[in-house]
Design a protein around this motif. Structure first.
Motif, PDB file in Angstrom:
ATOM      1  N   ARG A  14       1.206 -10.382   5.688  1.00  0.00           N
ATOM      2  CA  ARG A  14       2.026  -9.207   5.964  1.00  0.00           C
ATOM      3  C   ARG A  14       1.896  -8.883   7.448  1.00  0.00           C
ATOM      4  NH1 ARG A  14       1.232  -3.048   4.605  1.00  0.00           N
ATOM      5  NH2 ARG A  14       3.328  -2.359   5.094  1.00  0.00           N
ATOM      6  N   ILE A  15       2.960  -9.117   8.190  1.00  0.00           N
ATOM      7  CA  ILE A  15       2.968  -8.868   9.632  1.00  0.00           C
ATOM      8  C   ILE A  15       3.740  -7.582   9.861  1.00  0.00           C
ATOM      9  CG2 ILE A  15       3.568  -9.809  11.886  1.00  0.00           C
ATOM     10  CD1 ILE A  15       1.672 -11.577  10.338  1.00  0.00           C
TER      11      ILE A  15
ATOM     12  N   GLU B 146      11.565  -6.000  20.801  1.00  0.00           N
ATOM     13  CA  GLU B 146      12.001  -5.190  19.656  1.00  0.00           C
ATOM     14  C   GLU B 146      12.016  -5.997  18.363  1.00  0.00           C
ATOM     15  OE1 GLU B 146      15.564  -3.008  20.161  1.00  0.00           O
ATOM     16  OE2 GLU B 146      14.990  -2.232  22.115  1.00  0.00           O
ATOM     17  N   ARG B 147      12.336  -7.273  18.470  1.00  0.00           N
ATOM     18  CA  ARG B 147      12.387  -8.165  17.305  1.00  0.00           C
ATOM     19  C   ARG B 147      11.491  -9.377  17.585  1.00  0.00           C
ATOM     20  NH1 ARG B 147      18.838  -8.355  16.037  1.00  0.00           N
ATOM     21  NH2 ARG B 147      19.144  -6.109  15.922  1.00  0.00           N
ATOM     22  N   PRO B 148      10.209  -9.219  17.413  1.00  0.00           N
ATOM     23  CA  PRO B 148       9.279 -10.283  17.835  1.00  0.00           C
ATOM     24  C   PRO B 148       9.157 -11.458  16.871  1.00  0.00           C
ATOM     25  CG  PRO B 148       8.057  -8.430  17.002  1.00  0.00           C
ATOM     26  CD  PRO B 148       9.498  -8.019  17.010  1.00  0.00           C
TER      27      PRO B 148
ATOM     28  N   TYR C 110      16.945 -16.661  14.054  1.00  0.00           N
ATOM     29  CA  TYR C 110      17.036 -15.310  13.513  1.00  0.00           C
ATOM     30  C   TYR C 110      15.807 -14.535  13.963  1.00  0.00           C
ATOM     31  CZ  TYR C 110      20.440 -17.555  10.497  1.00  0.00           C
ATOM     32  OH  TYR C 110      21.515 -18.259  10.023  1.00  0.00           O
ATOM     33  N   LYS C 111      16.044 -13.361  14.554  1.00  0.00           N
ATOM     34  CA  LYS C 111      14.954 -12.519  15.026  1.00  0.00           C
ATOM     35  C   LYS C 111      14.828 -11.313  14.108  1.00  0.00           C
ATOM     36  CE  LYS C 111      15.733 -13.989  19.732  1.00  0.00           C
ATOM     37  NZ  LYS C 111      16.166 -13.601  21.081  1.00  0.00           N
ATOM     38  N   TYR C 112      13.598 -10.920  13.812  1.00  0.00           N
ATOM     39  CA  TYR C 112      13.336  -9.861  12.856  1.00  0.00           C
ATOM     40  C   TYR C 112      12.456  -8.763  13.451  1.00  0.00           C
ATOM     41  CZ  TYR C 112      15.110 -13.146   9.430  1.00  0.00           C
ATOM     42  OH  TYR C 112      15.902 -14.015   8.744  1.00  0.00           O
ATOM     43  N   PHE C 113      12.659  -7.540  12.963  1.00  0.00           N
ATOM     44  CA  PHE C 113      11.822  -6.399  13.328  1.00  0.00           C
ATOM     45  C   PHE C 113      10.476  -6.506  12.614  1.00  0.00           C
ATOM     46  CE2 PHE C 113      16.080  -4.658  13.925  1.00  0.00           C
ATOM     47  CZ  PHE C 113      15.961  -4.055  15.159  1.00  0.00           C
ATOM     48  N   LEU C 114       9.479  -5.841  13.163  1.00  0.00           N
ATOM     49  CA  LEU C 114       8.173  -5.803  12.494  1.00  0.00           C
ATOM     50  C   LEU C 114       8.240  -4.936  11.237  1.00  0.00           C
ATOM     51  CD1 LEU C 114       5.547  -5.551  15.355  1.00  0.00           C
ATOM     52  CD2 LEU C 114       5.949  -7.444  13.802  1.00  0.00           C
TER      53      LEU C 114
ATOM     54  N   PRO D  51      11.165  -3.707   9.111  1.00  0.00           N
ATOM     55  CA  PRO D  51      12.601  -3.636   8.842  1.00  0.00           C
ATOM     56  C   PRO D  51      12.989  -2.492   7.918  1.00  0.00           C
ATOM     57  CG  PRO D  51      11.611  -5.448   7.645  1.00  0.00           C
ATOM     58  CD  PRO D  51      10.552  -4.893   8.548  1.00  0.00           C
ATOM     59  N   MET D  52      12.059  -1.997   7.111  1.00  0.00           N
ATOM     60  CA  MET D  52      12.401  -0.899   6.201  1.00  0.00           C
ATOM     61  C   MET D  52      12.771   0.367   6.959  1.00  0.00           C
ATOM     62  SD  MET D  52      12.526  -1.796   3.102  1.00  0.00           S
ATOM     63  CE  MET D  52      12.420  -0.248   2.255  1.00  0.00           C
TER      64      MET D  52
END
Length: 83
Positions: A4-5, A24-26, A37-41, A43-44
C-alpha cells in the motif's frame, strides 16, 4: 515489501521503473503497448472531491428545473416573462 503506497516516504522502497518525475502523480505504470499512466498517491481524495462536485451540480440543476416546471404546471407561469 510494500503493498500500500499512500505516503511520499513509501516511494523510497519502489524501483525506479514504477516512479514518474511528476510530483503530483508519482506512481507510474507502463502497459504492454508502452502507454504510460501516472497515478496519485491518494486517488480516493480526488475521487471524493469530484463526486461531491457532481452532486452539487445535480442538486443545483434539480432545484432550478423543479421551480420552473412547478410554476408552469400549476398555472403560475406567466407568458409575459418570456424575453
Amino acid at each position: 515489501h510494500l503493498t500500500r503506497i499512500s505516503e511520499p516516504s513509501h516511494l523510497k522502497g519502489l524501483p525506479q521503473d514504477f516512479l514518474s518525475l511528476d510530483p503530483e502523480r508519482p506512481l507510474l505504470h507502463i502497459d504492454e503497448k508502452g502507454n504510460e499512466y501516472k497515478y496519485f498517491l491518494q486517488p480516493m481524495k480526488m475521487s471524493v472531491i469530484f463526486i461531491l462536485f457532481v452532486e452539487m451540480l445535480e442538486r443545483f440543476s434539480f432545484y432550478g428545473i423543479n421551480y420552473t416546471t412547478t410554476a408552469y404546471l400549476t398555472g403560475a407561469y406567466n407568458e409575459v416573462w418570456n424575453a
